[in-house]
Design a protein around this motif. Sequence first.
Motif, short mmCIF file in Angstrom:
data_model
loop_
_atom_site.label_atom_id
_atom_site.label_comp_id
_atom_site.label_asym_id
_atom_site.label_seq_id
_atom_site.Cartn_x
_atom_site.Cartn_y
_atom_site.Cartn_z
N PRO A 9 13.77 53.21 -11.26
CA PRO A 9 14.22 52.46 -12.42
C PRO A 9 13.73 51.01 -12.50
O PRO A 9 14.23 50.27 -13.34
N ALA A 10 12.76 50.60 -11.67
CA ALA A 10 12.30 49.19 -11.71
C ALA A 10 11.81 48.84 -13.13
O ALA A 10 10.84 49.42 -13.61
N PRO A 11 12.46 47.91 -13.81
CA PRO A 11 12.14 47.69 -15.22
C PRO A 11 10.84 46.92 -15.48
O PRO A 11 10.18 47.14 -16.50
N ASN A 12 10.44 46.03 -14.58
CA ASN A 12 9.29 45.17 -14.90
C ASN A 12 7.95 45.92 -14.87
O ASN A 12 7.19 45.82 -15.84
N PRO A 13 7.63 46.67 -13.81
CA PRO A 13 6.39 47.43 -13.86
C PRO A 13 6.38 48.44 -15.03
O PRO A 13 5.33 48.71 -15.62
N ARG A 14 7.57 48.96 -15.36
CA ARG A 14 7.63 49.94 -16.46
C ARG A 14 7.16 49.32 -17.78
O ARG A 14 6.56 49.99 -18.62
N SER A 33 7.02 50.68 -2.59
CA SER A 33 8.41 51.14 -2.50
C SER A 33 9.35 49.93 -2.35
O SER A 33 9.25 49.19 -1.37
N ILE A 34 10.25 49.78 -3.31
CA ILE A 34 11.22 48.68 -3.22
C ILE A 34 12.30 49.00 -2.17
O ILE A 34 12.59 48.16 -1.31
N PRO A 35 12.89 50.22 -2.19
CA PRO A 35 14.00 50.49 -1.25
C PRO A 35 13.61 50.38 0.22
O PRO A 35 14.43 50.01 1.05
N GLU A 38 8.91 47.55 1.28
CA GLU A 38 7.45 47.39 1.28
C GLU A 38 7.01 46.10 0.57
O GLU A 38 5.93 45.54 0.87
N LEU A 39 7.86 45.60 -0.35
CA LEU A 39 7.54 44.34 -1.04
C LEU A 39 7.40 43.18 -0.06
O LEU A 39 6.75 42.19 -0.36
N ARG A 40 8.09 43.30 1.07
CA ARG A 40 8.06 42.21 2.07
C ARG A 40 7.05 42.49 3.19
O ARG A 40 7.00 41.77 4.17
N SER A 41 6.29 43.57 3.05
CA SER A 41 5.32 43.90 4.10
C SER A 41 4.19 42.87 4.08
O SER A 41 3.87 42.27 3.03
N LEU A 50 4.87 36.16 -3.62
CA LEU A 50 6.24 36.12 -4.16
C LEU A 50 6.99 37.41 -3.86
O LEU A 50 8.20 37.50 -4.11
N GLY A 51 6.28 38.43 -3.38
CA GLY A 51 6.94 39.68 -2.98
C GLY A 51 7.59 40.43 -4.12
O GLY A 51 8.67 40.99 -3.96
N GLN A 52 6.93 40.43 -5.28
CA GLN A 52 7.48 41.15 -6.43
C GLN A 52 6.40 42.00 -7.09
O GLN A 52 5.21 41.67 -7.03
N VAL A 53 6.87 43.05 -7.75
CA VAL A 53 6.00 43.83 -8.63
C VAL A 53 6.49 43.63 -10.07
O VAL A 53 7.68 43.36 -10.27
N PRO A 54 5.60 43.73 -11.04
CA PRO A 54 4.21 44.16 -10.92
C PRO A 54 3.28 43.03 -10.49
O PRO A 54 3.61 41.86 -10.60
N ALA A 55 2.09 43.47 -10.01
CA ALA A 55 0.99 42.55 -9.75
C ALA A 55 -0.29 43.29 -10.14
O ALA A 55 -0.37 44.52 -10.01
N THR A 65 0.38 37.89 -11.69
CA THR A 65 1.75 38.40 -11.64
C THR A 65 2.46 37.92 -12.90
O THR A 65 1.85 37.26 -13.73
N GLU A 66 3.73 38.26 -13.00
CA GLU A 66 4.57 38.00 -14.17
C GLU A 66 4.23 39.04 -15.25
O GLU A 66 3.13 39.04 -15.83
N THR A 67 5.23 39.86 -15.50
CA THR A 67 5.05 41.04 -16.34
C THR A 67 4.41 40.74 -17.69
O THR A 67 3.46 41.40 -18.10
N VAL A 68 4.96 39.75 -18.39
CA VAL A 68 4.47 39.51 -19.75
C VAL A 68 3.04 38.98 -19.72
O VAL A 68 2.24 39.28 -20.61
N1 LIG Z 1 9.32 37.30 -13.03
C1 LIG Z 1 8.82 38.53 -12.54
C2 LIG Z 1 9.98 39.39 -12.05
C3 LIG Z 1 9.51 40.64 -11.42
C4 LIG Z 1 10.65 41.38 -10.71
O1 LIG Z 1 11.80 40.89 -10.62
N2 LIG Z 1 10.31 42.56 -10.20
C5 LIG Z 1 11.29 43.31 -9.46
C6 LIG Z 1 11.06 44.81 -9.67
S1 LIG Z 1 11.46 45.30 -11.33
C7 LIG Z 1 11.08 42.99 -7.99
O2 LIG Z 1 9.98 42.96 -7.53
N3 LIG Z 1 12.20 42.79 -7.30
C8 LIG Z 1 12.22 42.53 -5.91
C9 LIG Z 1 12.53 41.09 -5.59
O3 LIG Z 1 12.58 40.25 -6.47
O4 LIG Z 1 12.74 40.85 -4.41
C10 LIG Z 1 8.03 39.27 -13.63
O5 LIG Z 1 8.33 39.06 -14.82
O6 LIG Z 1 7.14 40.04 -13.31
#
Ligand SMILES: N[C@@H](CCC(=O)N[C@@H](CS)C(=O)NCC(=O)O)C(=O)O
Length: 203
Positions: A9-14, A33-35, A38-41, A50-55, A65-68
């Motif tokens: 259900p991760a909303p940003n990559p979607r 994998s968020i659960p 792996e984001l912190r690998s 920044l350890g976030q997806v999407p990239a 990075t940053e979805t928009v």
């Molecule tokens: N500001 C970022 C936010 C991205 C974001 O929060 N992604 C979530 C997944 S939907 C994530 O990586 N969460 C893990 C975390 O923030 O540690 C964007 O717009 O891309």
Amino acid sequence: MLFYNAPNPAPNPRRVRILLAEKGVSVPMTDISIPTGELRSEAFLAVNPLGQVPALQLDDGEVLTETVSICRYFDALHPEPPMFGTDPLDSARICMWTRRVELRLGTPLSMIWQHTHPFTARVVQQHKEFGETNRPKLHEAMRFVDGHLDGREFLASDCFTIADIALLTIIDFAGFIDEPIPGDMPHLKAWHDRVSARPSAQA
Ligand SMILES: N[C@@H](CCC(=O)N[C@@H](CS)C(=O)NCC(=O)O)C(=O)O
């Protein structure tokens, strides 16, 4: 290029996947994998510190990075159908609604998720009372959007745009964490039914 994705259900990559589906474009993707953390690998932090997806890693190694921003890049590369507007006023309205959705719905939803949900309790220090204060803020913002959608097919323009994509992914994630559209918001519900019927919503 390589798109660093995470499954629903991760909303940003979607959001990026929906935009690509609307444009009929496919790009190489890899799931993170968020659960499992792996984001912190080390390997992923080398891509996005920044350890976030999407990239999105480009062929020369640069990473967006940053979805928009990623959506905007794909919209510029593949302009049809336009998702960010067709004239200055249309673009400004779309930007305004995207920001409203992110700030007024996305922020309280994120606080509810981080501070009240059992899934996140394992990884962040929760402040439950603070988390709960965000539920009325989310509902108030949903009501604002519900009123705006009265008589409108789409949120910000006369066609489906990034503002609708942002709202769809946030409403679906809200449903996932037991914050469905309240029963007294018929316009938001009808809009959600309409946009969910688009093939891209399966992304
Ligand atoms: N500001 C970022 C936010 C991205 C974001 O929060 N992604 C979530 C997944 S939907 C994530 O990586 N969460 C893990 C975390 O923030 O540690 C964007 O717009 O891309």
